[in-house]
Design a protein around this motif. Structure first.
Motif, PDB file in Angstrom:
ATOM      1  N   LEU A  24       0.835  -1.202   0.000  1.00  0.00           N
ATOM      2  CA  LEU A  24       0.000   0.000   0.000  1.00  0.00           C
ATOM      3  C   LEU A  24       0.872   1.256   0.000  1.00  0.00           C
ATOM      4  CD1 LEU A  24      -3.000   0.143  -0.068  1.00  0.00           C
ATOM      5  CD2 LEU A  24      -3.012   0.605   2.352  1.00  0.00           C
ATOM      6  N   LEU A  57      -1.461   3.367   8.397  1.00  0.00           N
ATOM      7  CA  LEU A  57      -1.922   2.879   7.093  1.00  0.00           C
ATOM      8  C   LEU A  57      -2.888   3.857   6.449  1.00  0.00           C
ATOM      9  CD1 LEU A  57      -2.581  -0.951   7.085  1.00  0.00           C
ATOM     10  CD2 LEU A  57      -1.193   0.363   5.511  1.00  0.00           C
ATOM     11  N   LEU A 108      -3.689   5.487   2.584  1.00  0.00           N
ATOM     12  CA  LEU A 108      -5.004   5.600   1.949  1.00  0.00           C
ATOM     13  C   LEU A 108      -5.280   7.030   1.517  1.00  0.00           C
ATOM     14  CD1 LEU A 108      -7.877   4.427   1.337  1.00  0.00           C
ATOM     15  CD2 LEU A 108      -8.495   5.106   3.634  1.00  0.00           C
ATOM     16  N   ILE A 118      -3.072   8.046  -1.403  1.00  0.00           N
ATOM     17  CA  ILE A 118      -3.465   7.431  -2.668  1.00  0.00           C
ATOM     18  C   ILE A 118      -4.685   8.147  -3.234  1.00  0.00           C
ATOM     19  CG2 ILE A 118      -4.477   5.350  -3.680  1.00  0.00           C
ATOM     20  CD1 ILE A 118      -2.639   3.732  -1.892  1.00  0.00           C
ATOM     21  N   ILE A 119      -5.711   8.286  -2.399  1.00  0.00           N
ATOM     22  CA  ILE A 119      -6.935   8.894  -2.910  1.00  0.00           C
ATOM     23  C   ILE A 119      -6.705  10.365  -3.216  1.00  0.00           C
ATOM     24  CG2 ILE A 119      -9.325   9.455  -2.342  1.00  0.00           C
ATOM     25  CD1 ILE A 119      -9.457   6.807  -0.896  1.00  0.00           C
ATOM     26  N   LEU A 126      -4.703  10.706  -6.456  1.00  0.00           N
ATOM     27  CA  LEU A 126      -5.508  10.307  -7.615  1.00  0.00           C
ATOM     28  C   LEU A 126      -6.554  11.350  -7.947  1.00  0.00           C
ATOM     29  CD1 LEU A 126      -6.041   6.502  -7.091  1.00  0.00           C
ATOM     30  CD2 LEU A 126      -4.799   7.606  -8.920  1.00  0.00           C
ATOM     31  N   LEU A 135     -12.271  -3.192  -5.523  1.00  0.00           N
ATOM     32  CA  LEU A 135     -11.590  -4.248  -4.773  1.00  0.00           C
ATOM     33  C   LEU A 135     -11.769  -3.992  -3.293  1.00  0.00           C
ATOM     34  CD1 LEU A 135      -8.232  -4.527  -6.725  1.00  0.00           C
ATOM     35  CD2 LEU A 135     -10.248  -5.934  -6.932  1.00  0.00           C
ATOM     36  N   ALA A 167      -7.726   2.597  -5.590  1.00  0.00           N
ATOM     37  CA  ALA A 167      -8.244   3.378  -4.468  1.00  0.00           C
ATOM     38  C   ALA A 167      -9.083   2.498  -3.545  1.00  0.00           C
ATOM     39  CB  ALA A 167      -9.073   4.552  -4.984  1.00  0.00           C
ATOM     40  N   PHE A 178      -8.903  -0.737  -3.276  1.00  0.00           N
ATOM     41  CA  PHE A 178      -7.977  -1.693  -2.658  1.00  0.00           C
ATOM     42  C   PHE A 178      -7.353  -1.067  -1.411  1.00  0.00           C
ATOM     43  CE2 PHE A 178      -3.729  -3.701  -2.374  1.00  0.00           C
ATOM     44  CZ  PHE A 178      -4.070  -5.039  -2.423  1.00  0.00           C
ATOM     45  N   ALA A 179      -6.931   0.198  -1.558  1.00  0.00           N
ATOM     46  CA  ALA A 179      -6.324   0.900  -0.421  1.00  0.00           C
ATOM     47  C   ALA A 179      -7.319   1.020   0.722  1.00  0.00           C
ATOM     48  CB  ALA A 179      -5.844   2.280  -0.853  1.00  0.00           C
ATOM     49  N   LEU A 180      -8.571   1.316   0.391  1.00  0.00           N
ATOM     50  CA  LEU A 180      -9.605   1.442   1.417  1.00  0.00           C
ATOM     51  C   LEU A 180      -9.745   0.134   2.194  1.00  0.00           C
ATOM     52  CD1 LEU A 180     -11.981   3.146   2.556  1.00  0.00           C
ATOM     53  CD2 LEU A 180     -13.436   1.990   0.901  1.00  0.00           C
ATOM     54  N   VAL A 204      -7.611  -2.365   2.471  1.00  0.00           N
ATOM     55  CA  VAL A 204      -6.427  -2.773   3.236  1.00  0.00           C
ATOM     56  C   VAL A 204      -6.322  -1.972   4.532  1.00  0.00           C
ATOM     57  CG1 VAL A 204      -3.904  -2.833   3.250  1.00  0.00           C
ATOM     58  CG2 VAL A 204      -5.140  -3.583   1.235  1.00  0.00           C
ATOM     59  N   SER A 205      -6.689  -0.672   4.463  1.00  0.00           N
ATOM     60  CA  SER A 205      -6.451   0.144   5.654  1.00  0.00           C
ATOM     61  C   SER A 205      -7.622   0.136   6.630  1.00  0.00           C
ATOM     62  CB  SER A 205      -6.110   1.576   5.246  1.00  0.00           C
ATOM     63  OG  SER A 205      -7.076   2.066   4.365  1.00  0.00           O
TER      64      SER A 205
END
Lengths: 289, 318
Positions: A220, A262, A266, A269-270, A273, B51, B108, B110-112, B114-115
Motif C-alpha cells: 500500500l 496505514l 489511503l 493514494i486517494i 488520484l 476491490l 483506491a 484496494f487501499a480502502l 487494506v487500511s
C-alpha cells in the motif's frame, strides 16, 4: 530534535524499501500500463525462498543473490504463462488475474511454510555502526536500496538491452519494426520487477517479520509512493518512496499515532488520484475522445 | 417465473430438512448473495471495479453491531440503519471515485479495504468498536411464538430480505437507472451525449451498491454474532470479487451461484488444508477469466439456449 532526526532516518530506511517496491510497480506500469496488485506477494514469496536457502545452511549473501535470480525467473515465468493471455483483455479481466495471482501466491506460501510468523536474519551487525540515530539494518537497507537503484539506472541508461526494453515500453510498434522482441522485453521487465521486489522483501522482512501477509501494508505504501512520484516516472517513484517513508514515520510518531499509519497511505493514494493524478513528476495524460 | 417460484419453494423447505449448522451456512450464503448483487451492480453493470467492497460490508456489520450493543436497538431495526449509513458512505466515496477510471478506482478501493481494519482498531473509537476484541452479539429468537429455533428464524428473516433486495435490484436494473448504468459502462461519452447525468448515476450506483453490501454486512454480523477488525481484512473484498466473477458479471442470478460457491467450496476445500480454499479460489478465478468470462450464469444461459434450440429444431423436423 534528536527524536525528530531519529524518526526521519528511520523513515528513510523504510522509505528505501517502499521506493524499491514502487520502482518495481512503475517498471511494470511503464511497459504494460498495468498496476501489479500481486507485486507484494511476489516479493513475499521470494523472501520465503531466501529463508529456505538460509535455513538450508547457505550463507546470507549467496542466498541473497540466488533469491534475486530465482525471483527474476519467477517473474519471467509469470508473465509468459499467466499475464500473456490477457495482455489485450479489458481492465477488469487483468485486475482479476492479478488478484488471482495474489491469492494463489499467498495461499501456496501459507500451505508450504504455514502461517506462523518467522524471523528473518539481517545481514548487518546488530550493534549500531552509524552512530546512535540509526540501527545498522536501517543504514544497510538504505545502502542496498541505493545500490539497486544505481544498478538499474546504469542498466537502462547504458546497455543495449536496457535501451531495447525502454524502446519496447515507449513505442512497441516501432520497437518491433527495428527488430526488438517486444514480448520478451515485457517478460524481462516483469523479471526485473520481481527481482527488485525480492530485494525489497528481504530488506523489510527483518523489520516486519516473515509471514504470508507481511507485504499488504508495504504494498500500500509502495502504491502511494508510486502515485506521489508519478506512476510513469521511475525517479519519481524513488523520491515518492522516501517521502512516504518519512511522512509515515513522522505522522505516526508525532501526529496521529501508530495505529493510523496505514490511513496515511489511503489518504495519499486517494488524494493524489483525485487532486493530481499524474503525481509530482508524472506525465500529464491527455486522452482524445 | 416457474423456476423462480420453484427455487423459492425449495429455499423455504430447506431449514426443515437440513441440520441447524447447515441452515446457518445457507443463511450466510444468502447474506453473500445480497453483497454480491451489490458489487455486481457496480462492477458488472456499471463497469466500475471495486476491490474494496469488504469495507462497506464491514461498515454495515459494525453499524448493526454498535447499534445493538451500545444502544439496545432491536436487530431488525439495524438493517435499515446499516443501509442508510452505507448508502451515504458509498455515495461519498463514489464522488471522488468519479474521477478515477478502471485501474485507478481498483487501486483506491484496494487501499480502502487494506487500511480499514487499522481504522477499526483505532483506540479513540474503541468505546464503540470494542477495539481489537470486537463486539459479541446475541442471537435473536423467533418472534410471535413461531415454532422455529433461532437458526431457522434467522434463515427466514434473511431469506425475506434477500427476496426483497433481489426484487428491488431487478426493478432498478430494468428501469431507467439500470439502462443508464449499462450505457455508461459500454460507451460513457455516448451516454453523456444522450443526456445521462454520468456523475450522478455513477455515484448513485456506488451508493446503492454499498447499501446492498452494507445490508449484507449487518445481516452477516447478526448471523455470526461477532464482529472484529481482523475478520474484515482485504480477503473479504477479494472473496466478493471471486463470487461476482465466478457467479457471472452483469447477471442477477449470478449472485446466487457466486454466493453458493464462496460459501460452500471453502467448506469442502478446508478438508485438504487451511490454505486450500484460497488456492482453489485463485485457480478458479484464473480459469474463469480464461475460459468462461461470463461466469456460471453465462454458462447456464448458454446451456439453456442450446437445449431449447435443440428442442425447437426437433419439433420442427418431422
Amino acid at each position: 530534535m534528536q527524536e525528530l532526526l531519529h524518526q526521519v532516518l528511520a523513515g528513510l530506511a523504510t522509505g528505501g524499501i517502499y521506493a524499491s517496491l514502487a520502482l518495481a510497480l512503475v517498471m511494470i506500469y511503464q511497459a504494460t500500463h498495468l498496476v501489479n496488485f500481486a507485486q507484494g506477494e511476489m516479493a513475499m514469496f521470494a523472501t520465503y525462498l531466501a529463508w529456505s536457502l538460509i535455513n538450508a545452511g547457505m550463507p546470507y549473501w549467496p542466498a541473497f543473490l540466488l533469491t534475486v535470480v530465482l525471483a527474476f525467473v519467477l517473474g519471467v515465468v509469470i508473465e509468459r504463462v499467466i499475464i500473456r493471455p490477457v495482455e489485450n483483455a479489458p481492465v477488469l479481466a487483468v485486475v482479476v488475474v492479478f488478484i488471482a495471482l495474489l491469492v494463489i501466491l499467498n495461499s501456496v506460501t501459507g500451505w508450504i511454510y504455514s502461517y506462523t510468523i518467522k524471523s528473518f536474519p539481517s545481514p548487518f551487525p546488530a550493534e549500531p555502526i552509524f552512530g546512535q540515530y540509526v540501527t545498522s539494518h536501517q543504514g544497510g537497507a538504505i545502502g542496498v536500496t541505493l545500490v539497486v537503484l544505481l544498478l538499474l539506472f546504469l542498466f537502462f541508461r547504458y546497455t543495449p538491452l536496457g535501451l531495447a526494453m525502454r524502446a519496447a515500453a515507449q513505442n512497441p510498434d516501432s520497437a518491433r519494426l527495428v527488430g526488438i522482441r517486444v514480448g520478451w522485453m515485457l517478460a524481462l521487465g516483469w523479471g526485473l520487477a520481481a527481482a527488485v521486489g525480492g530485494v525489497a522483501g528481504m530488506m523489510v522482512a527483518p523489520i516486519v517479520f516473515l509471514d504470508p501477509n507481511m507485504m499488504g501494508g508495504v504494498l500500500l505504501y509502495a502504491f502511494a509512493a508510486a502515485l506521489v512520484g508519478g506512476i510513469d516516472n521511475p525517479a519519481g517513484a524513488v523520491f515518492g518512496g522516501f517521502l512516504v517513508g518519512v511522512l509515515e514515520n513522522l505522522l505516526g510518531a508525532f501526529v496521529i499515532g501508530n495505529e493510523l499509519k496505514l490511513a496515511v497511505a489511503l489518504v495519499l493514494i486517494i488524494g493524489v488520484l483525485v487532486v493530481k493524478p499524474s503525481g509530482f513528476f508524472g506525465k500529464v495524460l491527455v486522452t482524445r475522445v | 417465473m416457474i423456476v423462480v417460484a420453484l427455487v423459492l419453494l425449495a429455499a423455504c423447505m430447506l431449514p426443515f430438512v437440513v441440520s441447524n449448522y447447515r441452515t446457518f451456512q445457507f443463511t450466510l450464503a444468502l447474506v453473500y448473495a445480497i453483497a454480491l448483487l451489490g458489487l455486481n451492480m457496480l462492477t458488472g453493470y456499471n463497469g466500475q471495479i471495486s476491490l474494496g467492497h469488504g469495507a462497506f460490508y464491514a461498515i454495515g456489520a459494525y453499524t448493526a453491531a454498535i447499534l445493538m450493543d451500545q444502544y439496545g436497538v432491536p436487530y431488525w431495526a439495524t438493517i435499515p440503519a446499516a443501509a442508510v449509513v452505507c448508502l451515504i458512505a458509498g455515495f461519498l466515496f463514489g464522488l471522488p471515485a468519479l474521477r478515477l477510471e478502471g485501474l485507478y478506482l481498483a487501486l483506491a478501493t484496494f487501499a480502502l479495504a487494506v487500511s480499514l481494519p487499522a481504522l477499526l482498531k483505532y483506540h479513540h473509537l474503541e468505546q464503540w468498536t470494542g477495539g481489537v476484541q470486537g463486539i459479541v452479539l446475541l442471537k435473536p429468537d423467533a418472534p410471535f411464538g413461531l415454532p422455529l429455533n433461532p437458526d431457522q428464524w434467522l434463515y427466514f428473516f434473511t431469506l425475506a430480505i434477500t427476496v426483497l433486495m433481489f426484487v428491488l435490484a431487478w426493478n432498478i436494473l430494468r428501469g431507467r437507472m439500470g439502462h443508464a448504468m449499462v450505457a455508461i459502462r459500454d460507451q460513457h461519452i455516448a451516454a453523456e451525449a444522450m443526456g445521462i447525468h454520468t456523475a450522478m448515476v455513477k455515484s448513485m450506483t456506488f451508493g446503492i451498491s454499498a447499501m446492498y453490501t452494507g445490508i449484507a454486512g449487518a445481516l452477516g454480523a447478526i448471523a455470526i454474532q461477532f464482529v472484529a477488525p481482523d475478520s474484515f481484512n482485504i480477503f473479504v473484498s477479494i472473496m466478493l470479487l471471486v463470487g461476482v466473477v465466478i457467479g457471472g458479471l452483469a447477471s442477477i442470478s449470478g449472485a446466487i451461484y457466486g454466493a453458493l460457491f464462496i460459501q460452500f467450496v471453502p467448506n469442502i476445500a478446508d478438508a485438504i488444508s487451511k490454505a486450500a480454499p484460497w488456492a482453489i479460489f485463485g485457480i478458479f478465478l484464473l480459469g474463469f477469466v480464461y475460459v468462461m468470462p461470463m461466469g456460471i450464469a453465462g454458462a447456464v444461459r448458454m446451456a439453456v439456449a442450446r437445449l431449447t434450440r435443440k428442442a425447437q429444431n426437433q419439433a420442427a423436423k418431422p
